[in-house]
Design a protein around this motif. Sequence first.
Motif, PDB file in Angstrom:
ATOM      1  N   HIS A  12      -2.909  -6.562  -1.708  1.00 59.37           N
ATOM      2  CA  HIS A  12      -3.558  -5.478  -2.537  1.00 59.37           C
ATOM      3  C   HIS A  12      -4.248  -5.861  -3.763  1.00 59.37           C
ATOM      4  N   LEU A  13      -4.479  -7.229  -3.702  1.00 62.70           N
ATOM      5  CA  LEU A  13      -5.422  -7.790  -4.868  1.00 62.70           C
ATOM      6  C   LEU A  13      -6.834  -8.289  -4.228  1.00 62.70           C
ATOM      7  N   GLY A  14      -7.802  -7.798  -5.022  1.00 61.31           N
ATOM      8  CA  GLY A  14      -9.287  -8.236  -4.424  1.00 61.31           C
ATOM      9  C   GLY A  14      -9.846  -9.001  -5.369  1.00 61.31           C
ATOM     10  N   ILE A  15     -10.792  -9.869  -4.855  1.00 59.93           N
ATOM     11  CA  ILE A  15     -11.824 -10.781  -5.412  1.00 59.93           C
ATOM     12  C   ILE A  15     -12.895 -11.121  -4.690  1.00 59.93           C
ATOM     13  N   ARG A  16     -14.169 -11.541  -5.494  1.00 60.42           N
ATOM     14  CA  ARG A  16     -15.241 -11.913  -4.815  1.00 60.42           C
ATOM     15  C   ARG A  16     -15.308 -13.465  -5.066  1.00 60.42           C
ATOM     16  N   LEU A  17     -15.702 -13.949  -3.994  1.00 58.88           N
ATOM     17  CA  LEU A  17     -15.734 -15.258  -3.881  1.00 58.88           C
ATOM     18  C   LEU A  17     -17.138 -15.843  -3.615  1.00 58.88           C
ATOM     19  N   PRO A  18     -17.651 -17.167  -3.808  1.00 59.00           N
ATOM     20  CA  PRO A  18     -18.689 -17.597  -2.996  1.00 59.00           C
ATOM     21  C   PRO A  18     -18.546 -17.662  -1.495  1.00 59.00           C
ATOM     22  N   ASP A  19     -19.619 -17.545  -0.676  1.00 58.92           N
ATOM     23  CA  ASP A  19     -19.680 -17.346   0.600  1.00 58.92           C
ATOM     24  C   ASP A  19     -18.787 -18.500   1.414  1.00 58.92           C
ATOM     25  N   GLU A 107       0.773  -2.739  -9.025  1.00 63.36           N
ATOM     26  CA  GLU A 107       1.564  -3.541  -8.219  1.00 63.36           C
ATOM     27  C   GLU A 107       2.494  -4.335  -9.084  1.00 63.36           C
ATOM     28  N   SER A 108       2.883  -4.090 -10.688  1.00 66.12           N
ATOM     29  CA  SER A 108       3.870  -4.721 -11.462  1.00 66.12           C
ATOM     30  C   SER A 108       3.728  -6.185 -11.103  1.00 66.12           C
ATOM     31  N   CYS A 109       2.331  -6.655 -11.221  1.00 62.75           N
ATOM     32  CA  CYS A 109       2.405  -8.195 -10.472  1.00 62.75           C
ATOM     33  C   CYS A 109       1.736  -8.829 -11.819  1.00 62.75           C
ATOM     34  N   LEU A 110       2.333 -10.030 -12.010  1.00 62.89           N
ATOM     35  CA  LEU A 110       1.532 -10.937 -12.809  1.00 62.89           C
ATOM     36  C   LEU A 110       0.899 -11.855 -11.942  1.00 62.89           C
ATOM     37  N   VAL A 111      -0.538 -11.859 -12.381  1.00 66.23           N
ATOM     38  CA  VAL A 111      -1.372 -12.789 -11.300  1.00 66.23           C
ATOM     39  C   VAL A 111      -2.089 -13.860 -12.279  1.00 66.23           C
ATOM     40  N   GLU A 112      -1.870 -15.040 -11.596  1.00 71.43           N
ATOM     41  CA  GLU A 112      -2.738 -16.293 -12.267  1.00 71.43           C
ATOM     42  C   GLU A 112      -3.905 -16.444 -11.406  1.00 71.43           C
ATOM     43  N   VAL A 136      -6.289  -3.187  -5.346  1.00 72.37           N
ATOM     44  CA  VAL A 136      -6.676  -2.551  -3.980  1.00 72.37           C
ATOM     45  C   VAL A 136      -5.549  -1.378  -3.778  1.00 72.37           C
ATOM     46  N   PRO A 137      -5.731   0.067  -4.422  1.00 76.23           N
ATOM     47  CA  PRO A 137      -4.499   0.670  -3.981  1.00 76.23           C
ATOM     48  C   PRO A 137      -4.789   1.420  -2.480  1.00 76.23           C
ATOM     49  N   LEU A 138      -3.939   2.167  -2.349  1.00 78.93           N
ATOM     50  CA  LEU A 138      -3.929   3.031  -1.170  1.00 78.93           C
ATOM     51  C   LEU A 138      -5.160   3.906  -1.099  1.00 78.93           C
ATOM     52  N   ASP A 139      -5.886   3.968   0.072  1.00 82.51           N
ATOM     53  CA  ASP A 139      -6.976   4.884   0.131  1.00 82.51           C
ATOM     54  C   ASP A 139      -6.470   6.350   0.381  1.00 82.51           C
ATOM     55  N   ALA A 140      -7.571   7.179   0.770  1.00 82.52           N
ATOM     56  CA  ALA A 140      -7.244   8.698   0.958  1.00 82.52           C
ATOM     57  C   ALA A 140      -6.286   8.969   2.142  1.00 82.52           C
ATOM     58  N   ASN A 141      -6.242   7.934   3.186  1.00 82.46           N
ATOM     59  CA  ASN A 141      -5.398   8.170   4.307  1.00 82.46           C
ATOM     60  C   ASN A 141      -4.100   7.485   4.108  1.00 82.46           C
ATOM     61  N   ASN A 142      -3.865   6.988   2.959  1.00 85.37           N
ATOM     62  CA  ASN A 142      -2.536   6.324   2.822  1.00 85.37           C
ATOM     63  C   ASN A 142      -2.620   5.096   3.444  1.00 85.37           C
ATOM     64  N   CYS A 143      -3.461   4.390   3.614  1.00 83.68           N
ATOM     65  CA  CYS A 143      -3.832   3.126   4.236  1.00 83.68           C
ATOM     66  C   CYS A 143      -4.358   2.043   3.132  1.00 83.68           C
ATOM     67  N   ARG A 144      -3.662   0.641   3.487  1.00 82.86           N
ATOM     68  CA  ARG A 144      -3.972  -0.182   2.463  1.00 82.86           C
ATOM     69  C   ARG A 144      -5.099  -1.285   3.457  1.00 82.86           C
ATOM     70  N   ARG A 145      -6.069  -1.809   2.501  1.00 83.66           N
ATOM     71  CA  ARG A 145      -6.896  -2.513   3.348  1.00 83.66           C
ATOM     72  C   ARG A 145      -6.561  -4.082   3.132  1.00 83.66           C
ATOM     73  N   PRO A 156      -1.577   1.428   7.846  1.00 83.61           N
ATOM     74  CA  PRO A 156      -0.832   2.399   7.316  1.00 83.61           C
ATOM     75  C   PRO A 156       0.023   1.597   5.940  1.00 83.61           C
ATOM     76  N   GLY A 157       0.086   2.246   4.928  1.00 82.94           N
ATOM     77  CA  GLY A 157       0.460   1.691   3.656  1.00 82.94           C
ATOM     78  C   GLY A 157       2.098   1.367   3.977  1.00 82.94           C
ATOM     79  N   ARG A 158       2.837   1.933   4.579  1.00 81.42           N
ATOM     80  CA  ARG A 158       4.087   1.476   4.876  1.00 81.42           C
ATOM     81  C   ARG A 158       4.425   0.136   5.643  1.00 81.42           C
ATOM     82  N   LEU A 159       3.162  -0.300   6.246  1.00 79.06           N
ATOM     83  CA  LEU A 159       3.509  -1.345   6.792  1.00 79.06           C
ATOM     84  C   LEU A 159       3.155  -2.771   6.206  1.00 79.06           C
ATOM     85  N   THR A 160       3.892  -3.704   6.226  1.00 81.48           N
ATOM     86  CA  THR A 160       3.623  -4.873   5.505  1.00 81.48           C
ATOM     87  C   THR A 160       2.973  -6.311   6.702  1.00 81.48           C
ATOM     88  N   LEU A 161       2.456  -6.937   6.022  1.00 78.21           N
ATOM     89  CA  LEU A 161       1.938  -8.143   6.950  1.00 78.21           C
ATOM     90  C   LEU A 161       3.275  -9.168   7.066  1.00 78.21           C
TER      91      LEU A 161
END
Lengths: 282, 119
Positions: A12-19, A107-112, A136-145, A156-161
């Motif tokens: 649920h954390l997003g970042i853009r990096l070189p290709d 996310e109540s998350c400390l990120v380094e 990256v929050p839940l979208d309108a369909n309650n899904c996580r990207r 679906p947001g209730r599923l975890t990897l």
Amino acid sequence: MESVKKLWIWRHLGIRLPDDWEMLQYSLKLESGRCAFADRYGFRFELTWRQVDGPPDFDRMLSDYMGKLKDEGMTQAHRIEVSGCQGFKGEMDGQTITRFGRYAESESCLVELLFPWPDGRNRELESAILQSFHEVPLDANNCRRWRALGMDARVPGRLTLSRCRVEPALVEWHFSDPRKQTVFRCARRGLVQEWMDHSVQAWLERQVRPDSRPPARWRHERRDGHAVDRIEGRAAARGWLRRKRHLQAEAWVCPVDGRLYSWVAEDAPALPGNPLNSCGEA
Amino acid sequence: MSEAPWTAMLRAVAMQNRAARVERAPDATVSVWVQQTRKLMPPLSWIVPFRKERVARLDHIGSRVWSLCDGRRTVEDVVDTIAAQYRLTFHESRVAVTGYLKTLVQRGVLAIEMAEEEN
């Protein structure tokens, strides 16, 4: 400026990096973990997270952390601020390292965010990456990207990897519900010309093994230039109760990267229209 | 942070075993016959037939990797060529190629010359 256009979304954390930076290490745990990215010659970026009770006192935390790293051999350590991120810079093992802290509120998350600079610090690149960091929050369909390792999934947001398998030319993710049962899995396979000796439909049928009663419904459709094979039916009976789960699955070969993409859902909660996308550079 | 663990291997050069006998199949795959260095001792050698050569049959990708190991290209060149030909990312190709080279070295098909350390 080096391009930072490749979007990564993990935990649920997003970042853009070189290709040309690839994810070589990852953690599955939501509470704490780490992802490490490398170019061809070495690690270039690390993202570390830890769930905390509330926003930290960054001033104190950074001072304590800097003191600890000085004890471990960091030299020339001093505080810096880039794109609104507080951090510090120092030398360790003859290499410049910059570290920044962020608090992901929802996310109540400390990120380094850690950058080793083997060829000297690139402030422009560093700033662009830090600016791209977002939750990256839940979208309108309650899904996580989730977007990494060539896959772009919405689950679906209730599923975890719960499982991630990464091998050359194979990435597979399993998402589980709170009862730890895998209900959605997706995969990306390469070297398709080398091993695929069936049609995509025949391959998918072998993967999902649908029950013959009632007969599964097959659909073949063209979607954004992809020939998608889709099956819907019942999975073969499994377990003590011989339960037949509701089954949905799709597979296609993406003409852009030549890889075989597939997803399989068994008794999954409501899925978005296209839970897995290929070649989707956002 | 020190150098990444894979960078020394990228600078290395892989070369084919010149003493090996090579058979090329019509489908462009390669079989490499390598002389056995170990010998069976009696009484085992009285029972088990001893073969002077051991064969490594390479598949299409393996044969391509083997053909690229010409003693001039670095492992990085081989990784780049395989990545481009089979549409893999650099690290996918690196993991696959270096793992495969290790297997071929163990079987005596190839030798790896590591580059001198830079000081």
